[in-house]
Design a protein around this motif. Structure first.
Motif, mmCIF file in Angstrom:
data_model
loop_
_atom_site.group_PDB
_atom_site.id
_atom_site.type_symbol
_atom_site.label_atom_id
_atom_site.label_comp_id
_atom_site.label_asym_id
_atom_site.label_seq_id
_atom_site.Cartn_x
_atom_site.Cartn_y
_atom_site.Cartn_z
ATOM 1 N N GLU A 176 0.814 -1.223 0.000
ATOM 2 C CA GLU A 176 0.000 0.000 0.000
ATOM 3 C C GLU A 176 0.846 1.270 0.000
ATOM 4 O O GLU A 176 0.523 2.235 -0.683
ATOM 5 C CB GLU A 176 -0.930 0.006 1.229
ATOM 6 C CG GLU A 176 -1.798 -1.236 1.367
ATOM 7 C CD GLU A 176 -2.729 -1.419 0.191
ATOM 8 O OE1 GLU A 176 -3.145 -0.413 -0.420
ATOM 9 O OE2 GLU A 176 -3.045 -2.594 -0.141
ATOM 10 N N GLU A 177 1.911 1.281 0.805
ATOM 11 C CA GLU A 177 2.671 2.533 0.964
ATOM 12 C C GLU A 177 4.179 2.343 0.893
ATOM 13 O O GLU A 177 4.927 3.296 1.052
ATOM 14 C CB GLU A 177 2.276 3.214 2.275
ATOM 15 C CG GLU A 177 2.616 4.696 2.320
ATOM 16 C CD GLU A 177 2.018 5.413 3.515
ATOM 17 O OE1 GLU A 177 2.443 6.549 3.800
ATOM 18 O OE2 GLU A 177 1.119 4.854 4.165
ATOM 19 N N ARG A 178 4.657 1.146 0.675
ATOM 20 C CA ARG A 178 6.065 0.808 0.499
ATOM 21 C C ARG A 178 6.887 0.949 1.766
ATOM 22 O O ARG A 178 7.532 0.009 2.200
ATOM 23 C CB ARG A 178 6.682 1.657 -0.602
ATOM 24 C CG ARG A 178 7.036 1.047 -1.950
ATOM 25 C CD ARG A 178 7.165 -0.435 -2.010
ATOM 26 N NE ARG A 178 7.528 -0.911 -3.327
ATOM 27 C CZ ARG A 178 6.722 -1.610 -4.118
ATOM 28 N NH1 ARG A 178 5.481 -1.884 -3.721
ATOM 29 N NH2 ARG A 178 7.140 -2.030 -5.291
ATOM 30 N N GLY A 196 6.129 6.930 4.477
ATOM 31 C CA GLY A 196 5.911 7.523 3.167
ATOM 32 C C GLY A 196 6.382 6.635 2.039
ATOM 33 O O GLY A 196 6.515 5.411 2.192
ATOM 34 N N THR A 197 6.679 7.250 0.926
ATOM 35 C CA THR A 197 7.150 6.504 -0.244
ATOM 36 C C THR A 197 8.662 6.577 -0.378
ATOM 37 O O THR A 197 9.208 6.270 -1.442
ATOM 38 C CB THR A 197 6.467 7.034 -1.516
ATOM 39 O OG1 THR A 197 6.686 8.452 -1.624
ATOM 40 C CG2 THR A 197 4.963 6.768 -1.487
ATOM 41 N N ARG A 198 9.333 6.996 0.665
ATOM 42 C CA ARG A 198 10.791 6.962 0.756
ATOM 43 C C ARG A 198 11.162 6.306 2.085
ATOM 44 O O ARG A 198 10.417 6.407 3.063
ATOM 45 C CB ARG A 198 11.388 8.370 0.656
ATOM 46 C CG ARG A 198 10.897 9.315 1.725
ATOM 47 C CD ARG A 198 11.378 10.739 1.536
ATOM 48 N NE ARG A 198 12.806 10.879 1.820
ATOM 49 C CZ ARG A 198 13.449 12.043 1.740
ATOM 50 N NH1 ARG A 198 12.794 13.150 1.360
ATOM 51 N NH2 ARG A 198 14.734 12.106 2.021
ATOM 52 N N TRP A 235 10.386 -6.649 -0.943
ATOM 53 C CA TRP A 235 10.661 -5.390 -0.253
ATOM 54 C C TRP A 235 12.109 -5.339 0.230
ATOM 55 O O TRP A 235 12.792 -4.323 0.072
ATOM 56 C CB TRP A 235 9.700 -5.245 0.926
ATOM 57 C CG TRP A 235 9.817 -3.980 1.719
ATOM 58 C CD1 TRP A 235 9.378 -2.737 1.373
ATOM 59 C CD2 TRP A 235 10.403 -3.842 3.030
ATOM 60 N NE1 TRP A 235 9.643 -1.834 2.388
ATOM 61 C CE2 TRP A 235 10.270 -2.482 3.406
ATOM 62 C CE3 TRP A 235 11.005 -4.734 3.915
ATOM 63 C CZ2 TRP A 235 10.730 -2.004 4.633
ATOM 64 C CZ3 TRP A 235 11.463 -4.254 5.134
ATOM 65 C CH2 TRP A 235 11.322 -2.902 5.493
ATOM 66 N N VAL A 273 15.235 4.936 -5.745
ATOM 67 C CA VAL A 273 13.930 5.297 -5.190
ATOM 68 C C VAL A 273 13.825 6.812 -5.028
ATOM 69 O O VAL A 273 14.700 7.446 -4.440
ATOM 70 C CB VAL A 273 13.703 4.604 -3.829
ATOM 71 C CG1 VAL A 273 12.455 5.154 -3.141
ATOM 72 C CG2 VAL A 273 13.593 3.099 -4.008
ATOM 73 N N GLY A 315 10.952 9.420 -3.543
ATOM 74 C CA GLY A 315 9.675 9.412 -2.844
ATOM 75 C C GLY A 315 9.507 10.613 -1.944
ATOM 76 O O GLY A 315 10.340 11.529 -1.923
ATOM 77 N N ARG A 335 5.498 10.952 4.355
ATOM 78 C CA ARG A 335 4.056 10.939 4.590
ATOM 79 C C ARG A 335 3.616 12.265 5.201
ATOM 80 O O ARG A 335 4.316 12.844 6.027
ATOM 81 C CB ARG A 335 3.721 9.795 5.556
ATOM 82 C CG ARG A 335 2.298 9.309 5.512
ATOM 83 C CD ARG A 335 2.226 7.997 6.307
ATOM 84 N NE ARG A 335 1.060 7.231 5.955
ATOM 85 C CZ ARG A 335 -0.102 7.319 6.581
ATOM 86 N NH1 ARG A 335 -0.241 8.177 7.577
ATOM 87 N NH2 ARG A 335 -1.118 6.560 6.209
#
Length: 337
Positions: free
Chosen positions: A185-187, A191-193, A228, A238, A240, A243
């Motif tokens: 869902e959000e890695r 957040g996405t980093r 992951w 990556v 990102g 959040r």
């Protein structure tokens, strides 16, 4: 090797080495990875404490202990793909969850690696292969037998006993369930980093993904975690965002904080209380299970550091965190005694 390049002395079987290397790869900090073996061990023979990873800085200075090293790199390379969330409260939570990975998650790693004969055999042989620079199979097998005996003999010292098995395995299952539901869902946790917390858990779980028994368990219970871990091992590509700090925390972060309140802080408190009274062992109960081990001075420092970091937050950050930490059962433990 260029004098401007960092050098990591580490091992593939060391969760802390894998954590530091992954952070440096993500941050795109030029470095050389040196698998520690019999041929190069002399280069760090005088470093204390005698643990890995050891990081050689461009100026020739050498230091150890992965978390302080990560913070030192943040000072030396400020603002460059930081692993510390910008939001002060999220930064603290990331530090707390990474600390739990380092000090409790490592019990999962050590337990699964050395509890059953099949894991003892494979991992002592593999780790001996890593360490052996020459000498052939006979030398590897000889060192493996000695190393296996030493590590199995240390299990009680670090709390990996048959009596503690239920709690250690229950917490391992909880971590895998929380993360495996989260990463599609959000890695990442904030957040996405990736954050410090992600790398802390990546280090420990990277070992479970290799050892026979936990690897089988992970494939059935947490299949997304395998991918992951592979992505986070080299996340240099990556891009990102953190959040939104105004959003509610993810179920994974809330679940890990709840584990901290139910297991990790009671563990730290029991250890610190026993150490303060001059006792050699301590025990506590969590999740319906009993746990007992010898006292550790380093984990007294961990509790003190967590309390100091919480006390050092701005009033606004502490006020924001108070209801979150209270709900998780953590707040009472962060108050100085």
């Amino acid at each position: 090797m260029s004098i401007e390049t960092y050098r990591i002395f580490g091992g593939l079987g060391s969760p802390y080495s894998m954590k530091l290397r992954a952070v440096m790869r993500y941050r795109r900090i030029p470095h050389v990875w040196t698998q520690l073996n019999d041929a190069n061990a002399y280069e760090i023979a005088n470093i204390r404490p005698a643990v890995i990873p050891v990081l050689r800085f461009p100026d020739g200075n050498m230091q150890t202990d992965s978390t302080p090293l990560i913070y030192e790199l943040e000072k030396r390379h400020p603002g460059v793909r930081s692993v510390l969330p910008d939001d002060e409260s999220q930064h603290f939570l990331s530090f707390l969850l990474e600390d739990m990975a380092d000090e409790w998650g490592t019990k999962m790693m050590f337990h699964y690696r050395w509890f059953l004969p099949r894991d003892q055999k494979q991992m002592s042989t593999w780790l001996s292969f890593d360490r052996s620079a020459e000498g052939g199979l006979a030398n590897i097998e000889k060192y493996a037998a000695t190393f296996r005996e030493r590590q199995v003999g240390r299990m009680a010292l670090v709390g990996c006993t048959p009596g503690n098995k239920p709690l250690i395995e229950e917490t391992a299952h909880q971590v895998l369930d929380l993360l495996d539901a989260h990463v599609p869902e959000e890695r990442f946790l904030f957040g996405t980093r990736p954050s410090l917390a992600d790398f802390g858990w990546m280090g420990q779980l990277s070992q479970l993904a290799v050892d026979p028994t936990p690897a089988e368990m992970m494939r059935e219970r947490a299949p997304f975690i395998f991918r992951w871990l592979a992505e986070l091992d080299d996340a240099s590509g990556v891009e990102g965002k953190w959040r939104d700090a105004d959003l509610s925390l993810s179920p994974a972060v809330k679940g890990l904080l709840k584990m901290a309140g139910e297991v990790y802080f009671p563990f730290l408190i029991a250890n610190a209380d026993a150490m303060g009274h001059g006792e050699e062992t301590f025990s506590f109960r969590a999740l319906g299970y009993s746990y007992e081990q010898g006292t550790f001075r380093y984990q007294v420092k961990c509790l003190s550091t967590l309390r100091a970091r919480f006390a050092g937050l701005s009033d606004a950050a502490r006020e924001k965190l108070a209801p979150i930490l209270r709900e998780a059962g953590c707040l009472e433990f962060l108050a100085a005694p």
